[in-house]
Design a protein around this motif. Structure first.
Motif, mmCIF file in Angstrom:
data_model
loop_
_atom_site.group_PDB
_atom_site.id
_atom_site.type_symbol
_atom_site.label_atom_id
_atom_site.label_comp_id
_atom_site.label_asym_id
_atom_site.label_seq_id
_atom_site.Cartn_x
_atom_site.Cartn_y
_atom_site.Cartn_z
ATOM 1 N N PRO A 93 0.828 -1.259 -0.330
ATOM 2 C CA PRO A 93 -0.169 -0.322 -0.134
ATOM 3 C C PRO A 93 1.272 1.282 0.142
ATOM 4 C CG PRO A 93 -0.488 -1.565 1.688
ATOM 5 C CD PRO A 93 0.186 -2.007 1.074
ATOM 6 N N LYS A 106 0.644 3.859 -2.321
ATOM 7 C CA LYS A 106 0.321 4.974 -2.663
ATOM 8 C C LYS A 106 1.492 6.056 -3.409
ATOM 9 C CE LYS A 106 1.368 7.752 1.032
ATOM 10 N NZ LYS A 106 1.376 8.413 2.828
ATOM 11 N N GLU A 111 2.262 7.211 -7.411
ATOM 12 C CA GLU A 111 1.066 8.579 -8.491
ATOM 13 C C GLU A 111 2.045 9.660 -8.447
ATOM 14 O OE1 GLU A 111 -2.447 11.084 -7.128
ATOM 15 O OE2 GLU A 111 -2.443 9.261 -5.331
ATOM 16 N N GLU A 164 2.384 4.266 6.190
ATOM 17 C CA GLU A 164 0.119 3.813 5.996
ATOM 18 C C GLU A 164 0.206 3.129 7.500
ATOM 19 O OE1 GLU A 164 -1.352 4.903 2.769
ATOM 20 O OE2 GLU A 164 0.418 5.974 3.401
#
Lengths: 249, 312
Positions: free
Chosen positions: B75, B79, B82, B170
């Motif tokens: 994750p 993220k 991007e 995260e």
């Protein structure tokens, strides 16, 4: 505990593949096909869990053409209870496979999925990890030992430096490495019995998945050939050649 | 265009394996951003900043990244992906474990184990144990790629001066936890980066006999490897395995001892510059790829070779 085992029909590991003259892929016509060897290990592990009283049902799933049913029958002959065949002609990539498997997991609610770590045709090594991501489950890849606990699994993994042990929460995705077990051969009576076991058929559309590949294969070619085959008479000649001709020692 | 590279490290230092991915990223072009996620990983982040070609380092120092657990790392990588056109990692067992999870979270295909960058969208990768090479083109917005280390020279570990930026974690998914590890200890070079590799197969007969290969390895500064048959038979640990599903090596010199040369073994070593085969079966397929084949009983030839190397 219900165990789901996806199995893939691939060119048999003993076959030397030939690249098609038009560079579109490798020759699949009239070539011996078998279950992906890592998937055999996955089926074996699931069956052993059932024999040990830890699994209640083993479901074999395959995505592929009509003949993929033979691969499911092989799993059933080894001891899986029933099959699911997602009928699809043509190439399908790991992401689409993972999406279809997710659909089946949502229908069947298994507690554990055991997959081969990679298929020996495309050598991708992706499907298990992708399925795990899509489900939001834990993953234990390249397993050489699985111990089922209460609500979790302790898995020993083959890593570059040696072995690593992790604990993962159930439900989990496990992918198999070579040393997990040695798959059995199906006996003749079991092959006969497997013919009566049910195989449910469905399509990618039934699972709401578009199987179209994301990657475009531009071409497939043979690797450069190695010019080998030279023999030396004895160790003295070998050392001399390595020193003076190849200059590597 | 910019590439995010997942860097492997030991918190204090970066893993040499990741330097190969930097070279692939440089060939793709654009910025090269190194992600160093760990627990107490400032040393590794500073080391990553010095790698030639790296333009920025993102350091995420948080307990959940203390071990390379895919459930926690994927994750974070997804993220941070991007704004990047590519996400790369070297195809080690760590990279292979994590990256497909990243790709699935991003809903993109992964291109595994590339051996060549054709252009920013197009890559060459081996299929069928390297018996065919596929050129594939990705039209996904983010390209998730793993890189076969032996096909890209390592980037220089010194010479860069990238900035180090702190990123936030995260959190722990709680899905998995690290229990322990048993790593093979050796003073010899690491198998995938050694200049010389000597491997034994089923013909070695037992693990004890690998001492003969170790003796030669020490004389040549070599790493010791094995075929799948030797690992399956329990002669040596799994991390010795060279082949399609084990490690891929491409040393200057590869010496195969008592190895018949199954397709899956050849897949892991046929890019070696010089291949030597010692096998008593003159029909063994290994001889077809060997530059120097010696048909001999290994139990006679290997001690002779060891002695000859003392004189050479």
């Amino acid at each position: 505990m219900k165990v789901l085992v996806p199995v893939k029909r691939v060119i048999d590991y003993n076959v030397k593949v030939r690249v098609k003259a038009d560079q579109s892929g490798v020759e699949l016509a009239n070539v011996k096909m078998s279950m992906n060897p890592f998937d055999e290990i996955a089926v074996e592990e699931a069956i052993r869990l059932k024999e040990a009283g830890k699994a209640t049902e083993v479901i074999a799933v395959s995505i592929g053409p009509t003949q993929a049913q033979e691969t499911i029958r092989t799993a059933l002959a080894m001891g899986a209870d029933r099959g699911i065949h997602v009928v699809h002609d043509g190439d399908v990539e790991p992401l689409a496979v993972a999406k279809m498997l997710k659909g089946i997991v949502e229908k069947e609610s298994p507690d554990l999925c055991i997959l081969g770590k990679q298929a020996i045709d495309d050598d991708c090594n992706q499907t298990g990890q992708m399925l795990s991501a899509l489900l939001g489950w834990s993953q234990a890849t390249f397993a050489s030992k699985i111990e089922i606990g209460d609500g979790d699994l302790t898995v020993t993994r083959e890593v570059d430096g040696g072995l690593e042990t992790i604990k993962v929460k159930a439900p989990a995705i496990v992918t198999t490495d070579l040393r997990l077990n040695e798959p059995r051969y199906a006996s003749l009576p079991n092959i006969m019995k497997a013919k009566k076991k049910p195989i449910e058929q469905m399509s990618p559309a039934d699972l709401g998945v578009d199987p179209a590949p994301r990657l475009q294969t531009v071409k497939v070619v043979e690797p450069p050939k190695r010019e080998g085959g030279t023999k030396v008479a004895d160790v003295a000649e070998l050392v001399s050649k390595l020193k003076n001709e190849a200059k590597v020692i | 265009m910019s590439t995010l590279i997942f860097f492997e490290h030991t918190n204090d230092a970066i893993s040499p394996a990741s330097l190969h991915a930097v070279t692939a990223a440089t060939q793709i072009g654009g910025d090269v951003v190194a992600l160093v996620a760990g627990s107490g990983c400032d040393g590794a982040a500073q080391a990553a900043a010095k790698v030639a070609g790296v333009t920025k380092v993102i350091k995420v120092d948080s307990a959940e990244y203390g071990h390379t657990l895919a459930e926690n790392l994927a994750p974070l990588i997804a993220k941070l992906a991007e704004g990047h056109s590519h996400v790369l990692a070297t195809a080690t067992t760590v990279g292979k474990n994590i990256m497909p999870r990243v790709a699935a979270l991003l809903d993109v295909a992964q291109v595994s184990d590339i051996i060549e960058v054709v252009d920013a969208d197009t890559f060459v990768r081996p299929i069928y144990a390297g018996n065919a090479l596929a050129t594939v083109k990705s039209s996904d917005a983010t390209k998730v790629v793993t890189v076969r280390g032996t096909n890209f020279d390592p980037a220089a570990a010194e010479g860069g001066s990238a900035s180090v930026e702190d990123g936030s974690g995260e959190g722990d998914t709680g899905l998995s936890s690290f229990v322990g590890q048993e790593l093979s200890k050796s003073d010899r070079p690491e198998l995938t980066s050694a200049k010389v590799v000597i491997s034994g197969g089923r013909g070695m007969q037992n693990g004890e006999n690998f001492k003969m290969l170790e003796e030669i390895a020490d004389k040549l500064g070599a790493a010791v490897g094995a075929s799948r048959a030797a690992v399956d038979a329990g002669f040596v640990p799994n991390d010795y395995q060279v082949g399609q599903t084990g490690k891929v090596v491409a040393p200057d010199l590869y010496i195969a001892v008592g190895i018949s040369g199954a397709i899956q073994h050849l897949a892991g070593m046929k890019d070696s510059k010089v291949i030597v085969a010692i096998n008593k079966d003159e029909e063994a397929p290994i001889f077809q790829v060997a530059d120097y084949g010696l048909v001999a009983d290994l139990f006679k030839a290997v001690p002779e070779l060891s002695e000859a190397l003392d004189k050479a």
